[in-house]
Design a protein around this motif. Structure first.
Motif, PDB file in Angstrom:
ATOM      1  N   PRO A 190     -30.574   3.399 -51.466  1.00 25.03           N
ATOM      2  CA  PRO A 190     -32.031   3.470 -51.586  1.00 25.03           C
ATOM      3  C   PRO A 190     -32.467   3.887 -52.987  1.00 25.03           C
ATOM      4  CG  PRO A 190     -31.197   5.294 -50.268  1.00 25.03           C
ATOM      5  CD  PRO A 190     -30.041   4.403 -50.554  1.00 25.03           C
ATOM      6  N   ASP A 191     -33.678   3.486 -53.322  1.00 23.56           N
ATOM      7  CA  ASP A 191     -34.251   3.852 -54.623  1.00 23.56           C
ATOM      8  C   ASP A 191     -34.748   5.292 -54.618  1.00 23.56           C
ATOM      9  OD1 ASP A 191     -34.183   1.207 -56.044  1.00 23.56           O
ATOM     10  OD2 ASP A 191     -35.316   0.643 -54.259  1.00 23.56           O
ATOM     11  N   ILE A 192     -35.084   5.780 -53.432  1.00 30.46           N
ATOM     12  CA  ILE A 192     -35.582   7.141 -53.294  1.00 30.46           C
ATOM     13  C   ILE A 192     -35.311   7.619 -51.862  1.00 30.46           C
ATOM     14  CG2 ILE A 192     -37.923   6.426 -52.640  1.00 30.46           C
ATOM     15  CD1 ILE A 192     -38.923   8.842 -54.375  1.00 30.46           C
ATOM     16  N   ILE A 193     -35.120   8.923 -51.726  1.00 34.25           N
ATOM     17  CA  ILE A 193     -34.878   9.517 -50.408  1.00 34.25           C
ATOM     18  C   ILE A 193     -35.944  10.583 -50.155  1.00 34.25           C
ATOM     19  CG2 ILE A 193     -33.289  10.906 -49.002  1.00 34.25           C
ATOM     20  CD1 ILE A 193     -30.986   9.669 -50.696  1.00 34.25           C
ATOM     21  N   PHE A 194     -36.563  10.514 -48.986  1.00 37.32           N
ATOM     22  CA  PHE A 194     -37.474  11.552 -48.510  1.00 37.32           C
ATOM     23  C   PHE A 194     -36.718  12.333 -47.440  1.00 37.32           C
ATOM     24  CE2 PHE A 194     -40.324   8.453 -50.278  1.00 37.32           C
ATOM     25  CZ  PHE A 194     -41.409   9.176 -50.766  1.00 37.32           C
ATOM     26  N   LEU A 195     -36.549  13.635 -47.663  1.00 38.49           N
ATOM     27  CA  LEU A 195     -35.775  14.483 -46.752  1.00 38.49           C
ATOM     28  C   LEU A 195     -36.648  15.562 -46.139  1.00 38.49           C
ATOM     29  CD1 LEU A 195     -32.415  15.589 -48.455  1.00 38.49           C
ATOM     30  CD2 LEU A 195     -32.690  14.193 -46.415  1.00 38.49           C
ATOM     31  N   ASP A 196     -36.743  15.554 -44.816  1.00 40.67           N
ATOM     32  CA  ASP A 196     -37.459  16.620 -44.125  1.00 40.67           C
ATOM     33  C   ASP A 196     -36.639  17.899 -44.228  1.00 40.67           C
ATOM     34  OD1 ASP A 196     -39.378  17.883 -42.485  1.00 40.67           O
ATOM     35  OD2 ASP A 196     -38.277  17.365 -40.671  1.00 40.67           O
ATOM     36  N   LEU A 197     -37.334  18.987 -44.361  1.00 35.12           N
ATOM     37  CA  LEU A 197     -36.680  20.280 -44.504  1.00 35.12           C
ATOM     38  C   LEU A 197     -36.007  20.737 -43.207  1.00 35.12           C
ATOM     39  CD1 LEU A 197     -36.250  22.803 -46.219  1.00 35.12           C
ATOM     40  CD2 LEU A 197     -38.504  23.564 -45.532  1.00 35.12           C
ATOM     41  N   ASN A 198     -36.756  20.694 -42.114  1.00 31.34           N
ATOM     42  CA  ASN A 198     -36.260  21.235 -40.845  1.00 31.34           C
ATOM     43  C   ASN A 198     -35.843  20.121 -39.896  1.00 31.34           C
ATOM     44  OD1 ASN A 198     -36.790  24.049 -41.410  1.00 31.34           O
ATOM     45  ND2 ASN A 198     -38.938  23.492 -41.333  1.00 31.34           N
ATOM     46  N   MET A 199     -34.538  19.922 -39.789  1.00 30.69           N
ATOM     47  CA  MET A 199     -33.969  18.933 -38.869  1.00 30.69           C
ATOM     48  C   MET A 199     -32.778  19.572 -38.166  1.00 30.69           C
ATOM     49  SD  MET A 199     -33.918  15.460 -41.212  1.00 30.69           S
ATOM     50  CE  MET A 199     -33.081  16.210 -42.620  1.00 30.69           C
ATOM     51  N   PRO A 200     -32.478  19.105 -36.957  1.00 30.69           N
ATOM     52  CA  PRO A 200     -31.302  19.639 -36.255  1.00 30.69           C
ATOM     53  C   PRO A 200     -30.000  19.099 -36.868  1.00 30.69           C
ATOM     54  CG  PRO A 200     -32.279  17.858 -34.995  1.00 30.69           C
ATOM     55  CD  PRO A 200     -33.184  18.089 -36.184  1.00 30.69           C
ATOM     56  N   ILE A 201     -28.903  19.686 -36.501  1.00 30.43           N
ATOM     57  CA  ILE A 201     -27.543  19.302 -36.891  1.00 30.43           C
ATOM     58  C   ILE A 201     -27.289  19.552 -38.366  1.00 30.43           C
ATOM     59  CG2 ILE A 201     -25.772  17.484 -36.925  1.00 30.43           C
ATOM     60  CD1 ILE A 201     -27.228  16.318 -34.433  1.00 30.43           C
ATOM     61  N   MET A 202     -27.957  18.813 -39.270  1.00 27.19           N
ATOM     62  CA  MET A 202     -27.883  19.105 -40.703  1.00 27.19           C
ATOM     63  C   MET A 202     -29.306  19.067 -41.241  1.00 27.19           C
ATOM     64  SD  MET A 202     -26.152  17.105 -43.947  1.00 27.19           S
ATOM     65  CE  MET A 202     -24.467  17.641 -43.810  1.00 27.19           C
ATOM     66  N   ASN A 203     -29.781  20.205 -41.750  1.00 30.59           N
ATOM     67  CA  ASN A 203     -31.152  20.268 -42.260  1.00 30.59           C
ATOM     68  C   ASN A 203     -31.264  19.628 -43.647  1.00 30.59           C
ATOM     69  OD1 ASN A 203     -30.473  22.196 -44.275  1.00 30.59           O
ATOM     70  ND2 ASN A 203     -30.862  23.889 -42.876  1.00 30.59           N
ATOM     71  N   GLY A 204     -32.478  19.574 -44.154  1.00 29.54           N
ATOM     72  CA  GLY A 204     -32.734  18.950 -45.445  1.00 29.54           C
ATOM     73  C   GLY A 204     -32.051  19.644 -46.607  1.00 29.54           C
ATOM     74  N   TRP A 205     -31.975  20.982 -46.556  1.00 27.38           N
ATOM     75  CA  TRP A 205     -31.326  21.713 -47.654  1.00 27.38           C
ATOM     76  C   TRP A 205     -29.854  21.337 -47.762  1.00 27.38           C
ATOM     77  CZ3 TRP A 205     -35.208  22.693 -50.181  1.00 27.38           C
ATOM     78  CH2 TRP A 205     -36.269  23.501 -49.789  1.00 27.38           C
ATOM     79  N   ASP A 206     -29.163  21.356 -46.614  1.00 27.68           N
ATOM     80  CA  ASP A 206     -27.730  21.052 -46.637  1.00 27.68           C
ATOM     81  C   ASP A 206     -27.483  19.606 -47.044  1.00 27.68           C
ATOM     82  OD1 ASP A 206     -27.121  23.643 -45.915  1.00 27.68           O
ATOM     83  OD2 ASP A 206     -26.998  23.196 -43.770  1.00 27.68           O
ATOM     84  N   CYS A 207     -28.349  18.710 -46.599  1.00 25.34           N
ATOM     85  CA  CYS A 207     -28.215  17.305 -46.976  1.00 25.34           C
ATOM     86  C   CYS A 207     -28.455  17.134 -48.478  1.00 25.34           C
ATOM     87  CB  CYS A 207     -29.182  16.449 -46.167  1.00 25.34           C
ATOM     88  SG  CYS A 207     -28.954  14.671 -46.412  1.00 25.34           S
ATOM     89  N   LEU A 208     -29.474  17.796 -49.005  1.00 22.46           N
ATOM     90  CA  LEU A 208     -29.766  17.720 -50.445  1.00 22.46           C
ATOM     91  C   LEU A 208     -28.586  18.244 -51.258  1.00 22.46           C
ATOM     92  CD1 LEU A 208     -31.738  17.167 -52.803  1.00 22.46           C
ATOM     93  CD2 LEU A 208     -32.656  19.473 -52.423  1.00 22.46           C
ATOM     94  N   LYS A 209     -28.018  19.370 -50.843  1.00 20.79           N
ATOM     95  CA  LYS A 209     -26.847  19.920 -51.544  1.00 20.79           C
ATOM     96  C   LYS A 209     -25.713  18.899 -51.570  1.00 20.79           C
ATOM     97  CE  LYS A 209     -27.701  24.612 -50.047  1.00 20.79           C
ATOM     98  NZ  LYS A 209     -27.279  25.644 -49.098  1.00 20.79           N
ATOM     99  N   TYR A 210     -25.455  18.294 -50.419  1.00 21.87           N
ATOM    100  CA  TYR A 210     -24.392  17.283 -50.329  1.00 21.87           C
ATOM    101  C   TYR A 210     -24.683  16.119 -51.278  1.00 21.87           C
ATOM    102  CZ  TYR A 210     -21.373  13.609 -48.563  1.00 21.87           C
ATOM    103  OH  TYR A 210     -20.441  12.605 -48.483  1.00 21.87           O
ATOM    104  N   LEU A 211     -25.887  15.599 -51.239  1.00 20.51           N
ATOM    105  CA  LEU A 211     -26.246  14.443 -52.062  1.00 20.51           C
ATOM    106  C   LEU A 211     -26.081  14.736 -53.551  1.00 20.51           C
ATOM    107  CD1 LEU A 211     -29.471  13.232 -50.204  1.00 20.51           C
ATOM    108  CD2 LEU A 211     -27.182  12.213 -50.093  1.00 20.51           C
ATOM    109  N   LYS A 212     -26.533  15.896 -53.980  1.00 20.84           N
ATOM    110  CA  LYS A 212     -26.497  16.226 -55.408  1.00 20.84           C
ATOM    111  C   LYS A 212     -25.093  16.590 -55.892  1.00 20.84           C
ATOM    112  CE  LYS A 212     -30.584  15.041 -56.079  1.00 20.84           C
ATOM    113  NZ  LYS A 212     -30.825  13.800 -56.809  1.00 20.84           N
ATOM    114  N   GLN A 213     -24.178  16.879 -54.962  1.00 14.07           N
ATOM    115  CA  GLN A 213     -22.798  17.165 -55.350  1.00 14.07           C
ATOM    116  C   GLN A 213     -21.900  15.940 -55.239  1.00 14.07           C
ATOM    117  OE1 GLN A 213     -21.720  20.468 -52.825  1.00 14.07           O
ATOM    118  NE2 GLN A 213     -22.994  21.895 -53.965  1.00 14.07           N
ATOM    119  N   HIS A 214     -22.419  14.889 -54.657  1.00 16.59           N
ATOM    120  CA  HIS A 214     -21.631  13.679 -54.422  1.00 16.59           C
ATOM    121  C   HIS A 214     -21.904  12.663 -55.531  1.00 16.59           C
ATOM    122  CE1 HIS A 214     -19.989  10.166 -52.386  1.00 16.59           C
ATOM    123  NE2 HIS A 214     -19.427  10.998 -51.519  1.00 16.59           N
TER     124      HIS A 214
END
Length: 157
Positions: free
Chosen positions: A53-77
């Motif tokens: 995708p050209d851009i990702i919109f990530l909700d902050l509060n989600m079950p299983i993996m929240n937006g913060w953890d997903c953002l951390k993963y994305l920026k480290q990958h």
């Protein structure tokens, strides 16, 4: 015309529906992938192979993996770290802005209740995905949508 793609990760089906409907009104050629949590977003990214995708919109509060953890993963990958990410939430807490920008998001976007506001913001962002995204967000910020965006000025330069 270059094809544009967006990934929206949000567990609120009403918000997802409103986002996708607004996006379709803005430009029906935009491809919008959706996920209901961070794990599903990462799985979807892995399935996309070369068409990230050209851009990702990530909700902050989600079950299983929240937006913060997903953002951390994305920026480290390595494969995903350069995709612009906008954090979204119904909350407008200052510490969330600080966390979002320190983790590498372009900005923090408070979900609007007004459909026309959402369309205006999405039109501005999607028409400038490949060029000057930070400038567009800065101009939206200055244009009177400051109540929807929290952006660290250094992230907009």
């Amino acid at each position: 015309m270059e094809k544009k793609t967006i990934l929206l990760a949000d567990d609120d089906m009403d918000d997802t529906e409103m986002f996708c409907e607004a996006l379709a009104d803005v430009d029906e050629s935009i491809i919008c992938y959706t996920a209901i949590n961070g794990n599903e977003a990462i799985k979807k990214l892995n399935e996309l192979k070369e068409d990230l995708p050209d851009i990702i919109f990530l909700d902050l509060n989600m079950p299983i993996m929240n937006g913060w953890d997903c953002l951390k993963y994305l920026k480290q990958h390595e494969r995903y770290k350069d995709i612009p990410v906008i954090m979204i939430s119904t909350s407008s807490h200052k510490n969330d802005l600080d966390t979002a920008t320190s983790l590498g998001a372009i900005c923090y976007f408070v979900k609007p209740n007004n459909f026309n506001d959402l369309k205006h913001v999405l039109r501005s962002i999607t028409s400038n995905i490949q060029k000057g995204l930070k400038e567009v967000i800065a101009s939206l910020h200055a244009e009177g949508f400051r109540h929807l965006f929290s952006c660290e000025e250094s992230n907009l330069k």
